[in-house]
Design a protein around this motif. Structure first.
Motif, PDB file in Angstrom:
ATOM      1  N   ILE A  58      -2.323  -3.935  -1.879  1.00  0.00           N
ATOM      2  CA  ILE A  58      -2.295  -4.503  -0.733  1.00  0.00           C
ATOM      3  C   ILE A  58      -0.765  -4.615  -0.265  1.00  0.00           C
ATOM      4  O   ILE A  58      -0.407  -4.041   1.265  1.00  0.00           O
ATOM      5  CB  ILE A  58      -2.639  -5.927  -0.553  1.00  0.00           C
ATOM      6  N   CYS A  59       0.269  -4.532  -1.074  1.00  0.00           N
ATOM      7  CA  CYS A  59       1.657  -4.766  -0.721  1.00  0.00           C
ATOM      8  C   CYS A  59       2.134  -3.437   0.054  1.00  0.00           C
ATOM      9  O   CYS A  59       2.754  -3.720   1.061  1.00  0.00           O
ATOM     10  CB  CYS A  59       2.500  -5.086  -1.808  1.00  0.00           C
ATOM     11  N   SER A  60       1.858  -2.370  -0.602  1.00  0.00           N
ATOM     12  CA  SER A  60       2.212  -0.982   0.010  1.00  0.00           C
ATOM     13  C   SER A  60       1.676  -0.886   1.467  1.00  0.00           C
ATOM     14  O   SER A  60       2.409  -0.694   2.426  1.00  0.00           O
ATOM     15  CB  SER A  60       2.256   0.109  -0.914  1.00  0.00           C
ATOM     16  N   SER A  61       0.344  -1.415   1.508  1.00  0.00           N
ATOM     17  CA  SER A  61      -0.075  -1.077   2.928  1.00  0.00           C
ATOM     18  C   SER A  61       0.189  -1.975   3.932  1.00  0.00           C
ATOM     19  O   SER A  61       0.541  -1.683   5.086  1.00  0.00           O
ATOM     20  CB  SER A  61      -1.734  -1.049   2.623  1.00  0.00           C
ATOM     21  N   PHE A  62       0.670  -3.399   3.498  1.00  0.00           N
ATOM     22  CA  PHE A  62       1.168  -4.107   4.407  1.00  0.00           C
ATOM     23  C   PHE A  62       2.667  -3.919   4.833  1.00  0.00           C
ATOM     24  O   PHE A  62       2.748  -3.801   6.078  1.00  0.00           O
ATOM     25  CB  PHE A  62       1.391  -5.479   3.589  1.00  0.00           C
ATOM     26  N   PHE A  63       3.418  -3.209   4.139  1.00  0.00           N
ATOM     27  CA  PHE A  63       4.716  -2.885   4.665  1.00  0.00           C
ATOM     28  C   PHE A  63       4.581  -1.528   5.489  1.00  0.00           C
ATOM     29  O   PHE A  63       5.439  -1.893   6.337  1.00  0.00           O
ATOM     30  CB  PHE A  63       5.644  -2.458   3.212  1.00  0.00           C
ATOM     31  N   SER A  64       3.472  -0.743   5.170  1.00  0.00           N
ATOM     32  CA  SER A  64       3.600   0.214   6.354  1.00  0.00           C
ATOM     33  C   SER A  64       2.990  -0.174   7.424  1.00  0.00           C
ATOM     34  O   SER A  64       3.362   0.271   8.564  1.00  0.00           O
ATOM     35  CB  SER A  64       2.380   1.323   5.900  1.00  0.00           C
ATOM     36  N   LEU A  65       2.426  -1.538   7.657  1.00  0.00           N
ATOM     37  CA  LEU A  65       2.012  -2.012   9.091  1.00  0.00           C
ATOM     38  C   LEU A  65       3.136  -2.829   9.692  1.00  0.00           C
ATOM     39  O   LEU A  65       3.122  -3.100  10.746  1.00  0.00           O
ATOM     40  CB  LEU A  65       0.844  -2.963   8.670  1.00  0.00           C
TER      41      LEU A  65
ATOM     42  N   THR B 197       8.783  -9.290 -14.437  1.00  0.00           N
ATOM     43  CA  THR B 197       9.972  -8.719 -14.994  1.00  0.00           C
ATOM     44  C   THR B 197       9.522  -7.096 -15.351  1.00  0.00           C
ATOM     45  O   THR B 197      10.285  -6.272 -14.666  1.00  0.00           O
ATOM     46  CB  THR B 197      10.543  -9.315 -15.978  1.00  0.00           C
ATOM     47  N   PRO B 198       8.502  -6.998 -15.889  1.00  0.00           N
ATOM     48  CA  PRO B 198       8.082  -5.597 -16.366  1.00  0.00           C
ATOM     49  C   PRO B 198       7.624  -4.685 -15.076  1.00  0.00           C
ATOM     50  O   PRO B 198       7.709  -3.554 -15.294  1.00  0.00           O
ATOM     51  CB  PRO B 198       6.748  -5.791 -16.924  1.00  0.00           C
ATOM     52  N   MET B 199       7.536  -5.410 -13.893  1.00  0.00           N
ATOM     53  CA  MET B 199       7.040  -4.258 -12.702  1.00  0.00           C
ATOM     54  C   MET B 199       8.412  -4.423 -11.761  1.00  0.00           C
ATOM     55  O   MET B 199       8.180  -3.743 -10.728  1.00  0.00           O
ATOM     56  CB  MET B 199       6.118  -5.186 -12.034  1.00  0.00           C
ATOM     57  N   LEU B 200       9.514  -4.548 -12.281  1.00  0.00           N
ATOM     58  CA  LEU B 200      10.760  -4.409 -11.408  1.00  0.00           C
ATOM     59  C   LEU B 200      11.119  -2.896 -11.070  1.00  0.00           C
ATOM     60  O   LEU B 200      11.292  -2.629  -9.757  1.00  0.00           O
ATOM     61  CB  LEU B 200      11.946  -5.019 -12.099  1.00  0.00           C
ATOM     62  N   PRO B 201      10.741  -1.926 -12.115  1.00  0.00           N
ATOM     63  CA  PRO B 201      11.092  -0.703 -11.855  1.00  0.00           C
ATOM     64  C   PRO B 201      10.055  -0.152 -10.582  1.00  0.00           C
ATOM     65  O   PRO B 201      10.470   0.671  -9.943  1.00  0.00           O
ATOM     66  CB  PRO B 201      10.668  -0.014 -13.154  1.00  0.00           C
ATOM     67  N   VAL B 202       8.802  -0.607 -10.998  1.00  0.00           N
ATOM     68  CA  VAL B 202       8.083  -0.035  -9.897  1.00  0.00           C
ATOM     69  C   VAL B 202       8.244  -0.800  -8.343  1.00  0.00           C
ATOM     70  O   VAL B 202       8.178  -0.238  -7.364  1.00  0.00           O
ATOM     71  CB  VAL B 202       6.346  -0.744 -10.031  1.00  0.00           C
ATOM     72  N   LEU B 203       8.586  -2.073  -8.409  1.00  0.00           N
ATOM     73  CA  LEU B 203       9.137  -2.658  -7.154  1.00  0.00           C
ATOM     74  C   LEU B 203      10.432  -1.953  -6.545  1.00  0.00           C
ATOM     75  O   LEU B 203      10.319  -1.940  -5.343  1.00  0.00           O
ATOM     76  CB  LEU B 203       9.720  -4.084  -7.424  1.00  0.00           C
ATOM     77  N   GLU B 204      11.185  -1.178  -7.430  1.00  0.00           N
ATOM     78  CA  GLU B 204      12.306  -0.505  -7.001  1.00  0.00           C
ATOM     79  C   GLU B 204      11.829   0.830  -6.250  1.00  0.00           C
ATOM     80  O   GLU B 204      12.340   1.163  -5.066  1.00  0.00           O
ATOM     81  CB  GLU B 204      13.442  -0.103  -7.918  1.00  0.00           C
ATOM     82  N   GLY B 205      10.720   1.364  -6.565  1.00  0.00           N
ATOM     83  CA  GLY B 205       9.970   2.383  -5.959  1.00  0.00           C
ATOM     84  C   GLY B 205       9.495   1.839  -4.504  1.00  0.00           C
ATOM     85  O   GLY B 205       9.644   2.571  -3.306  1.00  0.00           O
ATOM     86  N   VAL B 206       8.993   0.868  -4.334  1.00  0.00           N
ATOM     87  CA  VAL B 206       8.376   0.150  -3.145  1.00  0.00           C
ATOM     88  C   VAL B 206       9.586   0.105  -2.174  1.00  0.00           C
ATOM     89  O   VAL B 206       9.619   0.296  -0.847  1.00  0.00           O
ATOM     90  CB  VAL B 206       7.681  -1.117  -3.253  1.00  0.00           C
ATOM     91  N   VAL B 207      10.826  -0.518  -2.814  1.00  0.00           N
ATOM     92  CA  VAL B 207      11.953  -0.597  -1.941  1.00  0.00           C
ATOM     93  C   VAL B 207      12.552   0.703  -1.366  1.00  0.00           C
ATOM     94  O   VAL B 207      12.971   0.941   0.006  1.00  0.00           O
ATOM     95  CB  VAL B 207      13.315  -1.243  -2.788  1.00  0.00           C
ATOM     96  N   MET B 208      12.425   1.701  -2.158  1.00  0.00           N
ATOM     97  CA  MET B 208      12.724   3.084  -1.649  1.00  0.00           C
ATOM     98  C   MET B 208      12.106   3.575  -0.425  1.00  0.00           C
ATOM     99  O   MET B 208      12.466   4.190   0.464  1.00  0.00           O
ATOM    100  CB  MET B 208      12.926   4.222  -2.659  1.00  0.00           C
ATOM    101  N   GLU B 209      10.580   3.092  -0.653  1.00  0.00           N
ATOM    102  CA  GLU B 209       9.678   3.862   0.294  1.00  0.00           C
ATOM    103  C   GLU B 209      10.073   2.889   1.620  1.00  0.00           C
ATOM    104  O   GLU B 209       9.877   3.623   2.888  1.00  0.00           O
ATOM    105  CB  GLU B 209       8.418   3.541  -0.231  1.00  0.00           C
TER     106      GLU B 209
ATOM    107  N   LEU C   2      12.570   1.543   9.269  1.00  0.00           N
ATOM    108  CA  LEU C   2      11.866   0.314   9.945  1.00  0.00           C
ATOM    109  C   LEU C   2      13.022  -0.121  11.095  1.00  0.00           C
ATOM    110  O   LEU C   2      13.804  -0.915  10.371  1.00  0.00           O
ATOM    111  CB  LEU C   2      11.016  -0.534   9.336  1.00  0.00           C
ATOM    112  N   PRO C   3      12.701  -0.300  12.330  1.00  0.00           N
ATOM    113  CA  PRO C   3      13.779  -0.974  13.254  1.00  0.00           C
ATOM    114  C   PRO C   3      14.019  -2.477  12.898  1.00  0.00           C
ATOM    115  O   PRO C   3      15.133  -2.672  13.319  1.00  0.00           O
ATOM    116  CB  PRO C   3      13.325  -0.701  14.535  1.00  0.00           C
ATOM    117  N   LEU C   4      13.136  -2.991  12.575  1.00  0.00           N
ATOM    118  CA  LEU C   4      13.166  -4.481  12.360  1.00  0.00           C
ATOM    119  C   LEU C   4      13.708  -5.039  11.182  1.00  0.00           C
ATOM    120  O   LEU C   4      13.746  -6.270  10.811  1.00  0.00           O
ATOM    121  CB  LEU C   4      12.087  -5.201  13.096  1.00  0.00           C
TER     122      LEU C   4
END
Length: 314
Positions: free
Chosen positions: A1-8, A25-37, A43-45
C-alpha cells in the motif's frame, strides 16, 4: 500500500507535504529504498522525508496520521489472537499520538481489522477528540461505485451516493437505495438504472463484501493501488470537503444517536464533509432489508470491540 500511496502524491495539488515514515528497526534499510524512490519522483509538493523507527520522531506535531501497519492473520491464528496482537500495536500508536501529535491531528486507520483498530487507537489517545479518528471504508465505497458503473455502462464519476454501512469486513453493507446514476444526461435512482433488483440485493453485495479476498486470490497479494487511491480520496475529502449534494463513506465514532447504531463503535456511515469536519447524513429512509444488514455488521463490531477492549484493560 505504502509505495502505491506515495506514487499517488503526484495527484495532489493543494498543499506541501513533509512525510514522516515510521517502521520497525529491521525494516529501516527497506524504508531507505522507499525514500530514494520518492526523491527520484521529483514530486513538486514533497518538501522533506523523515524515515525513522522512533515514535517520538514520527508522531511529533502531526497534522495527519495514516496508520497502515497491522498484524495480518496467519494460518492457524484464532480471531481473538489477531485482535490481541493488534491491540498492542494500536494502543502504542494511540499513546504516541496522544503524547506527541497536534490535538487537531486527523487520524486514518487502514490496518485491519480497521474499525476496531481505530477504536483502540482513539481510546488510547484520550486528549484527541474522537471525531478526529476514522477508518478506511472508502475502498469499499469505490468498489461499490465501480460495480454499479460497470453494470450501467457509465464512468464511475456518474455514480454518486452509494453507502458502506458498518465494518470493513465481509459483513459490511453496500447500500444503493440512495444512489444516483447519471445516464445520458438524466439522473436515475440506482434501482431504476440497473433494472435488476435481484443482482443489487444479491451478487452486487457479495462482490463488494468479498472483493478484497478476490484480489488476493487473483494476484496473491492484497489490494495496493486501489487501497492507496482510496486513502488519497479519503484524506482529500477531509481537507477540501465533499461535493455539494454528494456524500461518501467513512468509519467514524458512533455516539448512538444516528440510525440506531450502538454507541462506542467505529462504524461506517454516509457523511458530508466541510471545513475538515464530517457530519452524518441524516434522515435517509431505511427499509427492513437494509436494517437487517446494518444490524448484522453492528453485531460483529460489538463482538470485536468487547474482545479488544478486554485486552486493552479499560
Amino acid at each position: 500500500i505504502c509505495s502505491s500511496f506515495f506514487s499517488l502524491l503526484k495527484r495532489c495539488t493543494w498543499l506541501p507535504i513533509i512525510l514522516l515514515l515510521l517502521d520497525i528497526t529491521p525494516m529501516l534499510p527497506v524504508l531507505e529504498g522507499v525514500v530514494m524512490e520518492l526523491q527520484d519522483c521529483s514530486l513538486p509538493l514533497l518538501r522533506d522525508i523523515v524515515p525513522t523507527d522512533k515514535e517520538e520522531v514520527a508522531f511529533k506535531d502531526l497534522d495527519v496520521a495514516i496508520l497502515v501497519g497491522s498484524m495480518p492473520r496467519k494460518e492457524g491464528m484464532e480471531r481473538k489472537d489477531l485482535l490481541k496482537a493488534n491491540v498492542n500495536i494500536f494502543k502504542s500508536q494511540g499513546a504516541a499520538l496522544d503524547k506527541y501529535a497536534k490535538k487537531t491531528v486527523k487520524v486514518l486507520v487502514v490496518g485491519n481489522p480497521a474499525n476496531t483498530n481505530c477504536l483502540i487507537t482513539a481510546k488510547s489517545a484520550p486528549s484527541i477528540p474522537k471525531e478526529n479518528f476514522s477508518c478506511l471504508t472508502r475502498l469499499d465505497h469505490n468498489r461499490a461505485r465501480s460495480q454499479v458503473a460497470i453494470r450501467c455502462g457509465v464512468p464511475a464519476t456518474q455514480v454518486t451516493n452509494v453507502i458502506i454501512w458498518g465494518n470493513h469486513s465481509s459483513t459490511q453493507y453496500p447500500d444503493v437505495h440512495h444512489c444516483k446514476v447519471n445516464m445520458s444526461g438524466s439522473e436515475l435512482a440506482c434501482f431504476d438504472a440497473v433494472k435488476d433488483d435481484a443482482w443489487l440485493k444479491g451478487d452486487f453485495i457479495a462482490t463488494v463484501q468479498q472483493r478484497g479476498a478476490a484480489v488476493i486470490k487473483a494476484r496473491k497479494l492484497s489490494s495496493a493501488m486501489s487501497a492507496a487511491k482510496a486513502i488519497c480520496d479519503h484524506m482529500r475529502d477531509i481537507w477540501v470537503g465533499t461535493p455539494e449534494g454528494e456524500f461518501t463513506s467513512m468509519g467514524i465514532y458512533s455516539t448512538g444517536n444516528a440510525y440506531a447504531v450502538p454507541e462506542d463503535l467505529i462504524y461506517s456511515f454516509p457523511v458530508q464533509i466541510k471545513d475538515k469536519t464530517w457530519k452524518i447524513v441524516e434522515g435517509l429512509a431505511i427499509n427492513d432489508f437494509s436494517r437487517s444488514k446494518m444490524d448484522a455488521t453492528a453485531a460483529e463490531l460489538m463482538e470485536e470491540r468487547d474482545t479488544a477492549v478486554a485486552f486493552l484493560g479499560v
